[in-house]
Design an enzyme around this catalytic site. Structure first.
Site, PDB file in Angstrom:
ATOM      1  N   HIS A 141      12.294  27.097  39.252  1.00 27.73           N
ATOM      2  CA  HIS A 141      12.678  27.698  38.197  1.00 27.73           C
ATOM      3  C   HIS A 141      13.903  28.321  38.028  1.00 27.73           C
ATOM      4  CE1 HIS A 141       9.385  25.412  35.934  1.00 27.73           C
ATOM      5  NE2 HIS A 141      10.379  24.913  36.079  1.00 27.73           N
ATOM      6  N   CYS A 152      32.113  31.186  37.786  1.00 28.32           N
ATOM      7  CA  CYS A 152      33.050  31.182  38.947  1.00 28.32           C
ATOM      8  C   CYS A 152      31.689  30.705  40.838  1.00 28.32           C
ATOM      9  CB  CYS A 152      33.534  31.793  39.936  1.00 28.32           C
ATOM     10  SG  CYS A 152      33.232  33.552  39.957  1.00 28.32           S
ATOM     11  N   SER A 241      -2.004  27.244  36.994  1.00 26.09           N
ATOM     12  CA  SER A 241      -0.330  26.022  36.120  1.00 26.09           C
ATOM     13  C   SER A 241      -1.185  24.976  35.355  1.00 26.09           C
ATOM     14  CB  SER A 241       0.467  25.248  36.808  1.00 26.09           C
ATOM     15  OG  SER A 241       1.430  24.300  36.021  1.00 26.09           O
TER      16      SER A 241
END
Length: 292
Positions: A141, A152, A241
């Site tokens: 991420h 740009c 997680s």
């Protein structure tokens, strides 16, 4: 062993029992049998470094407040949303950027050095694996330590942007109320209304942290790269997680499809519990150092 026993900060770590010796043995067997281990980490590996997560029961941001992270579309569309985001981020940055890796990060770095860990994918944006010295790592991420221009593509360091903020807002001051997982802090609308946000010095475009905000997607190139690393691996370890976010969960699904053994080290239930070979309910920084 080169892992120093750093004192964990447990303010944002859910309560759990000490590692069970039988479980330690099972994880030891799992790691010993792996030759090319694919590791995926989440916010639960960084909570012991004092960074809160979103979902942990009782101590996660969602449990403690009604605050929600910024959405990608809102950031791109609204100048006032960007002003609010950057003002809060500016106040939180000195503390957030000072967080250091904990024992779990250092153990994974050592496994890489020993040739045990084939590739590490982190869902975190805190740069702690990089600070620990991991090199075979993909920041799924992105990372809050980098900023880029949406127009740009020019990239600068977040620390450099902090200097721009300071010169544009020499008299601006705000007191923070609590820090969020991505370095954000809580400020009132009155506090942020006079905060000046610089544009890209190359083209005048919008500056955004090099992270995948909620509602945005991870690039196809990065996803393909991680799938290739997984294809070269023989087992998968998920550390810290719950795998609620699909961008990470898809790799566990791919590992299951390849019939790779999957071990999970996480306090609380995860999306993989029903098909993992092994599920351990312990602190990463407490259990990982016990594995030789």
């Amino acid at each position: 062993r080169s892992v120093s026993q750093t004192s964990p900060n447990l303010a944002f770590v859910p309560a759990c029992l000490p590692p069970d010796p039988g479980e330690v043995e099972e994880l030891q067997r799992f790691v010993s049998n792996s030759k090319r281990l694919f590791v995926m980490t989440g916010a639960g590996i960084s909570t012991e470094s004092g960074i809160p997560d979103y979902r942990s029961e009782g101590v996660g941001l969602y449990a403690r407040t009604d605050r929600r992270p910024i959405q990608h579309a809102e950031f791109v569309r609204s100048a006032s949303a960007r002003q609010r985001y950057w003002a809060r981020n500016f106040v939180g940055w000195p503390q957030f950027s000072s967080h250091q890796p904990n024992t779990a990060h250092l153990v994974l770095r050592d496994w890489e050095k020993l040739g045990k860990l084939h590739w590490l994918v982190t869902q975190n944006v805190d740069a702690l694996h990089t600070k620990a010295g991991s090199q075979r790592v993909t920041e799924l991420h992105g990372c809050t330590h980098r900023v880029f221009c949406l127009a740009c593509g020019h990239q600068i360091l977040r620390s450099e942007l902090q200097e721009h903020f300071e010169s544009l807002n020499p008299t601006w001051k705000a007191e923070a109320f609590g820090v969020a997982p991505d370095g954000d802090v809580f400020l009132t609308d009155e506090q942020v209304q006079n905060f000046q946000v610089p544009a890209c010095h190359k083209c005048g475009g919008i500056l955004k942290p090099d992270v995948t905000f909620f509602g945005d997607t991870v690039s196809r190139e990065k996803v393909n790269f991680v799938h290739q690393r997984l294809a070269e691996s023989d087992s998968m370890l998920v550390a810290g997680s719950s795998m609620q976010v699909y961008s990470g969960y898809r790799f566990a699904l791919a590992a299951r499809e390849k019939q790779l053994p999957i071990a999970i080290l996480n306090i609380g239930p995860t999306r993989l519990d029903h098909f993992a070979s092994l599920k351990l309910n312990s602190r990463c920084g407490e259990l990982l150092p016990l594995i030789v």
